[in-house]
Design an enzyme around this catalytic site. Structure first.
Site, PDB file in Angstrom:
ATOM      1  CD  GLU A 102      -2.533   1.637   0.131  1.00  0.00           C
ATOM      2  OE1 GLU A 102      -2.276   2.704  -0.450  1.00  0.00           O
ATOM      3  OE2 GLU A 102      -3.398   0.841  -0.272  1.00  0.00           O
ATOM      4  CD  GLN A 132     -12.529   6.078  -0.635  1.00  0.00           C
ATOM      5  OE1 GLN A 132     -13.339   6.074  -1.557  1.00  0.00           O
ATOM      6  NE2 GLN A 132     -11.310   5.576  -0.763  1.00  0.00           N
ATOM      7  CB  VAL A 178       0.910  -3.602  -7.570  1.00  0.00           C
ATOM      8  CG1 VAL A 178       0.865  -4.801  -8.524  1.00  0.00           C
ATOM      9  CG2 VAL A 178       0.978  -4.072  -6.123  1.00  0.00           C
ATOM     10  CB  CYS A 219     -21.138   4.269  -2.309  1.00  0.00           C
ATOM     11  SG  CYS A 219     -22.524   4.689  -1.228  1.00  0.00           S
ATOM     12  CG  ASP A 235     -14.717  -0.246  -4.011  1.00  0.00           C
ATOM     13  OD1 ASP A 235     -15.709  -0.803  -3.495  1.00  0.00           O
ATOM     14  OD2 ASP A 235     -14.322   0.887  -3.682  1.00  0.00           O
ATOM     15  CB  THR A 253     -21.066  -0.509   0.051  1.00  0.00           C
ATOM     16  OG1 THR A 253     -21.424  -1.824   0.526  1.00  0.00           O
ATOM     17  CG2 THR A 253     -22.040  -0.080  -1.033  1.00  0.00           C
ATOM     18  CB  CYS A 267     -26.687   1.696  -0.280  1.00  0.00           C
ATOM     19  SG  CYS A 267     -26.401   3.324  -0.998  1.00  0.00           S
TER      20      CYS A 267
END
Length: 423
Positions: free
Chosen positions: A46, A54, A89, A172, A309, A318, A352
């Site tokens: 990462e 988020q 990556v 989302c 995602d 989500t 949601c």
């Protein structure tokens, strides 16, 4: 600069499990794996130095959350039991069980988890990216931009406010509407709603993909006097001129472009998997990670799993989906390492919380095929109606549960289902 040199033997490190991505999905699944077997050597790749909550950005755009509560230093949330590689990556060499990094080094693995999230394709809408943050053009999907959304909502006393939603899939799917409802609620409560022309331009053909929740949303569309436009896709923005171009398509497939002037534009870009996934043999025809719907194992490579995602499964993208996916991946990955059958199943759960006003939420919970999957008590989630209790959950409880529950491997209301046909 990205090096293209081949990794030498000294540049190759080995871990039992390598996880690509340190967002909600990557950290949650690392914690869930560690919870099941503390002896497994785990690495996370990462590059980001900040971790974002988020789901909170919509609330920032509605003046509910302060921006600083939606982020923490990555070092504060990265588990101490993992090896953290702050790299990007470049490719996956699945035939060699190897992940190649931007600095020319590589990591080899026994099992790989892909959770790199998705890519916001700002460039797909001509003129949008340079327009952001000026002339009323904003997006809660952009890091740091939700504060500008809230600034514009407060300043606007009359005029045209446009809210766009791109073609699916996006993260989302309710978020473009959430921004609109919270804005309209503010204008209503401050006595200026009658001066506003609010338009919702949705590239899709329906208000929301799960029909059970549409009546409640339609009631708010009517309450706020919103003009819904379906199969209307934002394709260009002229910030200085305050004009947006939408391509509308009729049922016969004929399209035409329509230019609309605005005082405020909340734009949402099309979204896609990162290039190292979508341009690889790991992707399905749509460019998303090609996973089995239930096990979340790759359809071709049996020691590769995915979640979040980037997944090509048919669930909503989500954080709530990740909450259910992480234990499934953890159980099935540990089973794979021990040459045991995969027992855990993901049923497509996604949630949601549709913020239809400041103080009420329609809490949509559903799985594959739009089948309702309520998981909260009825006093929180009363069917398909907006409730104050669901707002309390979203505004007061979920951020804490995210930071100190989900990311720590506490699998609240997330027990995996059992695969059918297995004992």
């Amino acid at each position: 600069m990205i090096s293209n040199r081949a990794a030498s033997t000294a540049d190759i490190k080995t871990h039992t499990v390598v996880i690509v991505g340190g967002g909600a999905a990557g950290i949650s699944v690392a914690s869930s794996i560690h919870k099941r077997d503390r002896n497994i050597d785990i690495a996370i790749i990462e590059p980001a130095t900040t971790h974002h909550y988020q789901p909170g950005w919509t609330m920032v755009g509605g003046g509910v959350f302060r921006p600083e509560v939606t982020s923490k230093p990555m070092s504060d949330v990265m588990p101490g039991f993992v090896s953290w590689y702050r790299q990007t990556v470049t490719s996956i060499a699945q035939d060699k069980n190897q992940v190649d990094l931007a600095d020319g080094s590589s990591l080899q693995y026994k099992a790989l988890v892909l959770a790199p999230g998705l890519e916001l394709n700002w460039g797909a809408i001509d003129g949008l990216e340079p327009a952001l943050g000026t002339n009323g053009v904003t997006s809660n999907y952009r890091e740091g931009m939700a504060s500008y959304t809230w600034e514009m909502v407060q300043k606007l006393k009359q005029g045209t406010a446009l809210f766009s939603q791109p073609p699916m899939p996006i993260k989302c799917a309710g978020a473009p509407q959430k921004a609109m409802y919270l804005s309209a609620d503010y204008w209503l409560k401050h006595g200026v709603l009658s001066n506003m022309d609010i338009q919702f331009h949705n590239a899709g053909a329906v208000l929301f993909g799960v029909p059970d929740y549409v009546p409640a949303l339609e009631a708010y569309i009517e309450k706020y006097g919103i003009d819904p436009n379906f199969q209307s896709n934002l394709i260009a923005v002229n910030g200085p001129a305050r004009k947006a171009v939408f391509r509308t398509t009729d049922p016969e497939g004929n399209s035409q472009d329509r230019e609309i002037s605005f005082d405020m534009l909340h734009a949402v870009p099309p979204q896609r998997a990162p290039e190292f996934i979508r341009e690889s043999t790991l992707a399905n025809e749509g460019g998303w990670l090609d996973l089995e719907d239930d096990t979340l194992r790759h359809k071709t490579f049996t020691n590769i799993f995915g979640l979040g995602d980037v997944s090509g499964t048919g669930n909503a993208k989500t954080a709530a989906a990740v909450r259910k996916q992480a234990p499934v991946v953890a159980e099935n990955l540990v089973a794979t390492l021990h040459n045991k059958p995969l027992q855990a199943a993901y049923l497509g759960y996604g949630s949601c919380p549709l913020t239809v006003e400041n103080g009420r939420i329609v809490l949509a919970e559903f799985g594959y095929g739009g089948v309702l999957q309520p998981s909260f008590p009825t006093w929180i989630n009363d069917g398909t109606q907006a409730t104050k209790a669901a707002w309390w959950l979203k505004a007061k409880q979920l951020p804490t549960l995210y930071w100190y529950g989900m990311l720590k491997g506490h699998e609240w209301l997330a027990k995996p289902a059992h695969r059918s046909g297995l004992d």
